[in-house]
Write a protein that holds these residues in place. Structure first.
Motif, PDB file in Angstrom:
ATOM      1  N   PRO A 221      -3.041  11.123  -3.493  1.00  0.00           N
ATOM      2  CA  PRO A 221      -2.462  10.783  -4.805  1.00  0.00           C
ATOM      3  C   PRO A 221      -0.932  10.693  -4.808  1.00  0.00           C
ATOM      4  CG  PRO A 221      -4.068  12.591  -4.980  1.00  0.00           C
ATOM      5  CD  PRO A 221      -3.731  12.429  -3.534  1.00  0.00           C
ATOM      6  N   HIS A 222      -0.288  11.134  -3.727  1.00  0.00           N
ATOM      7  CA  HIS A 222       1.168  11.191  -3.711  1.00  0.00           C
ATOM      8  C   HIS A 222       1.829   9.841  -3.423  1.00  0.00           C
ATOM      9  CE1 HIS A 222       0.666  15.695  -2.430  1.00  0.00           C
ATOM     10  NE2 HIS A 222       0.402  15.492  -3.710  1.00  0.00           N
ATOM     11  N   TYR A 223       1.051   8.860  -2.967  1.00  0.00           N
ATOM     12  CA  TYR A 223       1.635   7.611  -2.497  1.00  0.00           C
ATOM     13  C   TYR A 223       1.702   6.520  -3.567  1.00  0.00           C
ATOM     14  CZ  TYR A 223       1.002   9.712   2.130  1.00  0.00           C
ATOM     15  OH  TYR A 223       1.062  10.549   3.218  1.00  0.00           O
ATOM     16  N   CYS A 224       1.722   6.918  -4.819  1.00  0.00           N
ATOM     17  CA  CYS A 224       1.838   5.953  -5.914  1.00  0.00           C
ATOM     18  C   CYS A 224       3.191   6.139  -6.604  1.00  0.00           C
ATOM     19  CB  CYS A 224       0.695   6.138  -6.917  1.00  0.00           C
ATOM     20  SG  CYS A 224       0.816   5.055  -8.351  1.00  0.00           S
ATOM     21  N   ASP A 225       4.079   5.185  -6.391  1.00  0.00           N
ATOM     22  CA  ASP A 225       5.384   5.223  -7.040  1.00  0.00           C
ATOM     23  C   ASP A 225       5.273   4.476  -8.369  1.00  0.00           C
ATOM     24  OD1 ASP A 225       7.973   5.100  -7.861  1.00  0.00           O
ATOM     25  OD2 ASP A 225       8.748   4.061  -6.095  1.00  0.00           O
ATOM     26  N   THR A 226       5.119   5.222  -9.434  1.00  0.00           N
ATOM     27  CA  THR A 226       4.879   4.621 -10.758  1.00  0.00           C
ATOM     28  C   THR A 226       6.116   3.936 -11.324  1.00  0.00           C
ATOM     29  OG1 THR A 226       5.349   6.771 -11.788  1.00  0.00           O
ATOM     30  CG2 THR A 226       3.041   6.247 -11.313  1.00  0.00           C
ATOM     31  N   SER A 227       7.273   4.122 -10.694  1.00  0.00           N
ATOM     32  CA  SER A 227       8.484   3.452 -11.191  1.00  0.00           C
ATOM     33  C   SER A 227       8.485   1.951 -10.855  1.00  0.00           C
ATOM     34  CB  SER A 227       9.735   4.102 -10.591  1.00  0.00           C
ATOM     35  OG  SER A 227       9.835   3.841  -9.197  1.00  0.00           O
ATOM     36  N   GLN A 228       7.612   1.544  -9.945  1.00  0.00           N
ATOM     37  CA  GLN A 228       7.528   0.133  -9.601  1.00  0.00           C
ATOM     38  C   GLN A 228       6.906  -0.647 -10.763  1.00  0.00           C
ATOM     39  OE1 GLN A 228       8.933  -0.973  -6.884  1.00  0.00           O
ATOM     40  NE2 GLN A 228       9.332   1.053  -6.029  1.00  0.00           N
ATOM     41  N   PRO A 229       7.428  -1.832 -11.087  1.00  0.00           N
ATOM     42  CA  PRO A 229       6.924  -2.576 -12.248  1.00  0.00           C
ATOM     43  C   PRO A 229       5.462  -2.968 -12.139  1.00  0.00           C
ATOM     44  CG  PRO A 229       8.392  -3.939 -10.912  1.00  0.00           C
ATOM     45  CD  PRO A 229       8.534  -2.548 -10.416  1.00  0.00           C
ATOM     46  N   TYR A 230       4.977  -3.083 -10.904  1.00  0.00           N
ATOM     47  CA  TYR A 230       3.574  -3.477 -10.707  1.00  0.00           C
ATOM     48  C   TYR A 230       2.643  -2.275 -10.660  1.00  0.00           C
ATOM     49  CZ  TYR A 230       5.727  -2.760  -6.121  1.00  0.00           C
ATOM     50  OH  TYR A 230       6.466  -2.258  -5.093  1.00  0.00           O
ATOM     51  N   GLY A 231       3.206  -1.070 -10.576  1.00  0.00           N
ATOM     52  CA  GLY A 231       2.394   0.143 -10.600  1.00  0.00           C
ATOM     53  C   GLY A 231       1.439   0.262  -9.430  1.00  0.00           C
ATOM     54  N   CYS A 232       0.277   0.830  -9.708  1.00  0.00           N
ATOM     55  CA  CYS A 232      -0.735   1.061  -8.686  1.00  0.00           C
ATOM     56  C   CYS A 232      -2.079   0.530  -9.187  1.00  0.00           C
ATOM     57  CB  CYS A 232      -0.827   2.550  -8.360  1.00  0.00           C
ATOM     58  SG  CYS A 232       0.705   3.249  -7.684  1.00  0.00           S
ATOM     59  N   PRO A 233      -2.265  -0.790  -9.205  1.00  0.00           N
ATOM     60  CA  PRO A 233      -3.468  -1.376  -9.802  1.00  0.00           C
ATOM     61  C   PRO A 233      -4.762  -0.992  -9.111  1.00  0.00           C
ATOM     62  CG  PRO A 233      -2.206  -3.033  -8.612  1.00  0.00           C
ATOM     63  CD  PRO A 233      -1.346  -1.820  -8.698  1.00  0.00           C
ATOM     64  N   ALA A 234      -4.709  -0.593  -7.856  1.00  0.00           N
ATOM     65  CA  ALA A 234      -5.932  -0.204  -7.156  1.00  0.00           C
ATOM     66  C   ALA A 234      -6.293   1.260  -7.387  1.00  0.00           C
ATOM     67  CB  ALA A 234      -5.780  -0.462  -5.666  1.00  0.00           C
ATOM     68  N   GLY A 235      -5.452   1.991  -8.135  1.00  0.00           N
ATOM     69  CA  GLY A 235      -5.703   3.407  -8.391  1.00  0.00           C
ATOM     70  C   GLY A 235      -4.629   4.267  -7.768  1.00  0.00           C
ATOM     71  N   GLN A 236      -4.348   5.388  -8.396  1.00  0.00           N
ATOM     72  CA  GLN A 236      -3.237   6.234  -7.954  1.00  0.00           C
ATOM     73  C   GLN A 236      -3.432   6.749  -6.530  1.00  0.00           C
ATOM     74  OE1 GLN A 236      -2.152   9.344 -10.662  1.00  0.00           O
ATOM     75  NE2 GLN A 236      -0.796  10.374  -9.195  1.00  0.00           N
ATOM     76  N   ALA A 237      -4.665   6.982  -6.147  1.00  0.00           N
ATOM     77  CA  ALA A 237      -4.930   7.569  -4.831  1.00  0.00           C
ATOM     78  C   ALA A 237      -5.368   6.518  -3.806  1.00  0.00           C
ATOM     79  CB  ALA A 237      -6.000   8.646  -4.942  1.00  0.00           C
ATOM     80  N   ALA A 238      -4.992   5.245  -4.010  1.00  0.00           N
ATOM     81  CA  ALA A 238      -5.494   4.166  -3.155  1.00  0.00           C
ATOM     82  C   ALA A 238      -4.554   3.762  -2.038  1.00  0.00           C
ATOM     83  CB  ALA A 238      -5.801   2.936  -4.002  1.00  0.00           C
ATOM     84  N   TYR A 239      -3.339   4.310  -2.012  1.00  0.00           N
ATOM     85  CA  TYR A 239      -2.329   3.784  -1.085  1.00  0.00           C
ATOM     86  C   TYR A 239      -1.976   4.780   0.023  1.00  0.00           C
ATOM     87  CZ  TYR A 239      -2.130   0.380  -4.786  1.00  0.00           C
ATOM     88  OH  TYR A 239      -2.482  -0.579  -5.713  1.00  0.00           O
ATOM     89  N   TYR A 240      -2.990   5.492   0.493  1.00  0.00           N
ATOM     90  CA  TYR A 240      -2.816   6.455   1.575  1.00  0.00           C
ATOM     91  C   TYR A 240      -2.639   5.712   2.907  1.00  0.00           C
ATOM     92  CZ  TYR A 240      -7.832   5.374   1.554  1.00  0.00           C
ATOM     93  OH  TYR A 240      -9.047   4.727   1.520  1.00  0.00           O
ATOM     94  N   GLY A 241      -2.292   6.467   3.942  1.00  0.00           N
ATOM     95  CA  GLY A 241      -2.015   5.871   5.242  1.00  0.00           C
ATOM     96  C   GLY A 241      -3.234   5.213   5.861  1.00  0.00           C
ATOM     97  N   ARG A 242      -3.039   3.992   6.332  1.00  0.00           N
ATOM     98  CA  ARG A 242      -4.118   3.242   6.986  1.00  0.00           C
ATOM     99  C   ARG A 242      -3.559   2.438   8.164  1.00  0.00           C
ATOM    100  NH1 ARG A 242      -5.061   2.214   1.431  1.00  0.00           N
ATOM    101  NH2 ARG A 242      -7.163   2.692   0.650  1.00  0.00           N
ATOM    102  N   GLY A 243      -4.420   2.204   9.137  1.00  0.00           N
ATOM    103  CA  GLY A 243      -4.084   1.302  10.224  1.00  0.00           C
ATOM    104  C   GLY A 243      -3.232   1.909  11.318  1.00  0.00           C
ATOM    105  N   PRO A 244      -2.822   1.090  12.295  1.00  0.00           N
ATOM    106  CA  PRO A 244      -2.120   1.596  13.483  1.00  0.00           C
ATOM    107  C   PRO A 244      -0.804   2.291  13.183  1.00  0.00           C
ATOM    108  CG  PRO A 244      -2.889  -0.655  13.820  1.00  0.00           C
ATOM    109  CD  PRO A 244      -3.073  -0.358  12.373  1.00  0.00           C
TER     110      PRO A 244
END
Length: 352
Positions: A221-244
């Motif tokens: 849940p920490h990886y959502c910067d709500t100050s961005q104008p586009y917010g977190c449309p996929a959900g607050q906890a959706a932007y965790y670390g992924r990939g190489p």
């Protein structure tokens, strides 16, 4: 009739005499074809020589040694030198001769007992003087495929023996087109060093290309910067670390997606479901982002700023300047191992 029988008997005796007195070696062995190399791709019907025999590929293969894999059919012994790679990276290379023309890729043994590979065509320049035309070559390694990625699939598998199948070699090579300058800028040494540096860092980030997503779910849940104008449309906890490279934060997903033409802001799960997309996000960061450093990792390697500078661009003060020397050393260890596999040297400025 008697004369005809006598003539026939005479011919038979002569034939027997020839069979007795001619040496068996008069039936010469086949000429050796191009030498097998681990980095080359062979398809059904291709012939390569290895250990004094010609071998025919039954189907597509790369990195499978003739005589040890069922894909190769033994065509019998052969004579003569092989114009290709010989025994797949052996040390049987000719002595350098001053004034003899060499083409890019040729490997020679110099008078100092060391090996050198032609980086550019030249009319026989001295390898230890004309460094533009020659570079040191580690005997026993396979030169990279001409026009291809400097890391072969067999070398990739050697680097990551326990990798998750999601991190496929084909996924990586499919992603390379997004950033054609990656591991394709400068000398062959720099190309190999950059590939090794990239793979060493992603190895550290993923535990040897084992983990696809961040293991500490409490961080999600920490990886959502709500100050961005586009917010977190996929959900607050959706932007965790992924990939190489463990891409995280909504703004990084947005920036990477915009650069790659993929909507990762609304569909961040693509990074954990599509191998090529995952690799592309890692290459996006490597080639375009300075992170907490002062330059991109790509620029650090092609401008000879050293492997340590790539660490700074990825994890900055968290690890560098005494932040976590153990983690820094772990990355360095992987890098040193990988450059050895690729047959080059690590260069200077390894730490940060």
């Amino acid at each position: 009739m008697r004369q005809r029988v006598l003539a026939l008997l005479t011919a038979m005796v002569s034939a027997l005499a020839l069979a007795v007195f001619l040496p068996a070696s008069s039936a010469s062995a086949a000429t050796c074809g191009p030498g097998w190399t681990a980095s080359a791709v062979y398809t059904g019907g291709n012939v390569a020589s290895y250990n004094g025999h010609n071998w025919s590929a039954k189907w597509w293969t790369q990195g499978e040694t003739p005589g040890t894999a069922d894909v190769w059919a033994d065509q019998g012994s052969c004579d003569g030198s092989s114009p290709g790679g010989g025994s797949g990276g052996s040390c049987d290379y000719p002595a350098w001769v001053a004034g003899r023309a060499y083409v890019t890729g040729d490997i020679v043994k110099y008078t100092d007992g060391k090996f050198y590979q032609a980086e550019h065509d030249n009319p026989g320049y001295d390898p230890v003087i004309s460094t533009w035309y020659w570079e040191p070559y580690t005997c026993g390694t396979t030169p990279p495929p001409q026009g291809g990625f400097v890391v072969s699939e067999s070398q990739f598998n050697q680097m990551f023996p326990s990798r998750n199948s999601f991190y496929s070699y084909s996924g990586l090579t499919a992603a390379l087109g997004a950033y054609p300058g990656f591991a394709n800028t400068g000398s062959d040494t720099i190309k190999r060093q950059e590939a090794a540096a990239f793979l060493a860092n992603v190895s550290h980030e993923t535990g040897g290309l084992v983990h696809i997503v961040e293991q500490n779910t409490a961080n999600y849940p920490h990886y959502c910067d709500t100050s961005q104008p586009y917010g977190c449309p996929a959900g607050q906890a959706a932007y965790y670390g992924r990939g190489p490279i463990q891409l995280s934060w909504n703004f990084n997903y947005k920036a990477a997606g915009d650069a790659l033409g993929i909507d990762l802001l609304n569909n961040p799960w693509l990074v954990q479901n599509d191998s090529a997309v995952a690799w592309k996000t890692a290459l996006w960061y490597w080639n375009t982002q300075t992170g907490p450093g002062t330059m991109t990792p790509h620029n650090a390697m092609v401008n000879s700023r050293g492997f340590g500078e790539t660490i700074r661009s990825i994890n900055g003060s968290i690890e560098c300047n005494g932040g976590n020397p153990g983690q820094v050393q772990s990355r360095i260890n992987s890098y040193q191992s990988f450059v050895q596999i690729l047959g080059t040297t690590p260069g200077s400025n390894l730490s940060c």
